[in-house]
Scaffold this motif. Sequence first.
Motif, PDB file in Angstrom:
ATOM      1  N   PHE A 140       0.835  -1.209   0.000  1.00 38.84           N
ATOM      2  CA  PHE A 140       0.000   0.000   0.000  1.00 38.84           C
ATOM      3  C   PHE A 140       0.869   1.259   0.000  1.00 38.84           C
ATOM      4  O   PHE A 140       0.592   2.210  -0.735  1.00 38.84           O
ATOM      5  CB  PHE A 140      -0.919  -0.002   1.217  1.00 38.84           C
ATOM      6  CG  PHE A 140      -1.631   1.300   1.433  1.00 38.84           C
ATOM      7  CD1 PHE A 140      -2.636   1.714   0.564  1.00 38.84           C
ATOM      8  CD2 PHE A 140      -1.292   2.130   2.497  1.00 38.84           C
ATOM      9  CE1 PHE A 140      -3.279   2.924   0.746  1.00 38.84           C
ATOM     10  CE2 PHE A 140      -1.930   3.336   2.687  1.00 38.84           C
ATOM     11  CZ  PHE A 140      -2.931   3.743   1.813  1.00 38.84           C
ATOM     12  N   LEU A 220      -3.625  -4.708  -5.040  1.00 33.66           N
ATOM     13  CA  LEU A 220      -4.128  -4.339  -3.723  1.00 33.66           C
ATOM     14  C   LEU A 220      -5.601  -4.702  -3.559  1.00 33.66           C
ATOM     15  O   LEU A 220      -6.014  -5.229  -2.523  1.00 33.66           O
ATOM     16  CB  LEU A 220      -3.932  -2.839  -3.481  1.00 33.66           C
ATOM     17  CG  LEU A 220      -2.512  -2.391  -3.134  1.00 33.66           C
ATOM     18  CD1 LEU A 220      -2.384  -0.889  -3.235  1.00 33.66           C
ATOM     19  CD2 LEU A 220      -2.133  -2.861  -1.730  1.00 33.66           C
ATOM     20  N   ARG A 221      -6.398  -4.426  -4.584  1.00 35.41           N
ATOM     21  CA  ARG A 221      -7.824  -4.758  -4.515  1.00 35.41           C
ATOM     22  C   ARG A 221      -8.032  -6.271  -4.381  1.00 35.41           C
ATOM     23  O   ARG A 221      -8.846  -6.725  -3.566  1.00 35.41           O
ATOM     24  CB  ARG A 221      -8.544  -4.236  -5.763  1.00 35.41           C
ATOM     25  CG  ARG A 221      -8.816  -2.739  -5.764  1.00 35.41           C
ATOM     26  CD  ARG A 221      -9.719  -2.372  -6.939  1.00 35.41           C
ATOM     27  NE  ARG A 221     -10.094  -0.980  -6.931  1.00 35.41           N
ATOM     28  CZ  ARG A 221      -9.434  -0.008  -7.553  1.00 35.41           C
ATOM     29  NH1 ARG A 221      -8.342  -0.307  -8.246  1.00 35.41           N
ATOM     30  NH2 ARG A 221      -9.848   1.242  -7.493  1.00 35.41           N
ATOM     31  N   ALA A 224      -7.072  -7.331  -0.841  1.00 37.07           N
ATOM     32  CA  ALA A 224      -8.047  -6.903   0.167  1.00 37.07           C
ATOM     33  C   ALA A 224      -9.301  -7.774   0.119  1.00 37.07           C
ATOM     34  O   ALA A 224      -9.855  -8.141   1.157  1.00 37.07           O
ATOM     35  CB  ALA A 224      -8.405  -5.435  -0.039  1.00 37.07           C
ATOM     36  N   PHE A 232     -13.933  -5.148   3.512  1.00 35.13           N
ATOM     37  CA  PHE A 232     -13.618  -4.272   2.379  1.00 35.13           C
ATOM     38  C   PHE A 232     -14.892  -3.619   1.835  1.00 35.13           C
ATOM     39  O   PHE A 232     -14.908  -2.436   1.521  1.00 35.13           O
ATOM     40  CB  PHE A 232     -12.914  -5.089   1.297  1.00 35.13           C
ATOM     41  CG  PHE A 232     -12.398  -4.275   0.138  1.00 35.13           C
ATOM     42  CD1 PHE A 232     -11.707  -3.098   0.343  1.00 35.13           C
ATOM     43  CD2 PHE A 232     -12.612  -4.698  -1.171  1.00 35.13           C
ATOM     44  CE1 PHE A 232     -11.222  -2.348  -0.729  1.00 35.13           C
ATOM     45  CE2 PHE A 232     -12.140  -3.963  -2.245  1.00 35.13           C
ATOM     46  CZ  PHE A 232     -11.445  -2.779  -2.022  1.00 35.13           C
ATOM     47  N   ILE A 247      -8.500   0.228   1.501  1.00 37.34           N
ATOM     48  CA  ILE A 247      -7.302  -0.617   1.530  1.00 37.34           C
ATOM     49  C   ILE A 247      -6.290  -0.051   2.516  1.00 37.34           C
ATOM     50  O   ILE A 247      -5.656  -0.792   3.282  1.00 37.34           O
ATOM     51  CB  ILE A 247      -6.694  -0.739   0.122  1.00 37.34           C
ATOM     52  CG1 ILE A 247      -7.623  -1.560  -0.781  1.00 37.34           C
ATOM     53  CG2 ILE A 247      -5.301  -1.363   0.175  1.00 37.34           C
ATOM     54  CD1 ILE A 247      -7.273  -1.488  -2.247  1.00 37.34           C
TER      55      ILE A 247
END
Length: 357
Positions: A140, A220-221, A224, A232, A247
């Motif tokens: 991140f 990242l998505r 998560a 999320f 995130i």
Amino acid sequence: MQAQVIKKIDFTGQILYVGLDVHKNSWHVTVLSENICLKSFSQPPSPLKLFTFLNENFPGASYRSAYEAGFCGYAYHRELNKLGVNNIVINPADIPKSNKDTHFKTDKRDSRVIAEALRSGLLTGIYVFDQEQEEFRSLFRSRLALAKDIRKTKGRIKSFLAYRTVDIPSEFIRNPRSLKYIEWLKSLEFGLQNPRFILDQLIDRMLYLLEQRRLLETSLRNYARNKDKALFRFLRLVPGIGPITSIGLMAELGSIDRFKHFKKLASYVGLVPRTHQSGESDGIGSITYRHNSYLRPLLIEASWQAVRTDPALLKYYLDKCRTMNPKKAIVKVARKLLCRIYFVMKQRTEYKRGIYS
């Protein structure tokens, strides 16, 4: 003739306190017992070498150590604990220092100050993430660093055009990432080869950085969603909180249960005021300088969007604007927004809009 009996040194039952001043190429180590300084020395940056020294010279003792959070992260901390040294990582600002320690700073003095504070029970270790969570946070933060590089590159392109008195069309000022803007930049003619070469280099760099950011955000998505899909989704339902901020909250906070109450979370993020009490004087100052430098800006930025979408937060913001500067009022909104995020994460429930409290 009687044989001489050789007694081995045994420190069983004793606690030794080890202060570490950690650097890239060396450590300065100070070892204290309950009463005296046993040893102060430099060594290579190796947890194994430190443990070997302690075990050979002070066998049987319990070892407690501490070092400041910094460039090396938690790797040394994990290795020391595996070897049997009870280590903590501390915030440098939490180390009690005298004026002399500040003005006559040496590695030896720094390590001794840490050891003495550890022996006195004045140090509390910071929360240490597990390795998976730490790498999630690093990913991140890489995205934020990449976004900073993109802003710098855009600024360099604007400076390049301003230096050559080239006005940017108004349609591109608010959307400097559009393909039409890139095409317009590529169509510019300067009459000389060098300016065209410089601009092409800047355009290529910006396109490369944008693609890298896209790939990072996709990763990242996906992470998560795999880590906690429900949380999320709950975070993205909070006004002003988009996918990236969601995130960020998951990456920087980790488990919300580590905060016993909201004030602990607000202090960690840095949405609390400074205080100065002396006698009958009880002053409350501006926002604290101690903060999470990744989360606090994200939440303040999110608050500007939140007041546009949640009537309750808008009313709270307008009420605060009557008595203070709008920029200070939005910090108050950020704290209230954080309180609601805390409730959402703690109770694992959807955000309810329009509730004024």
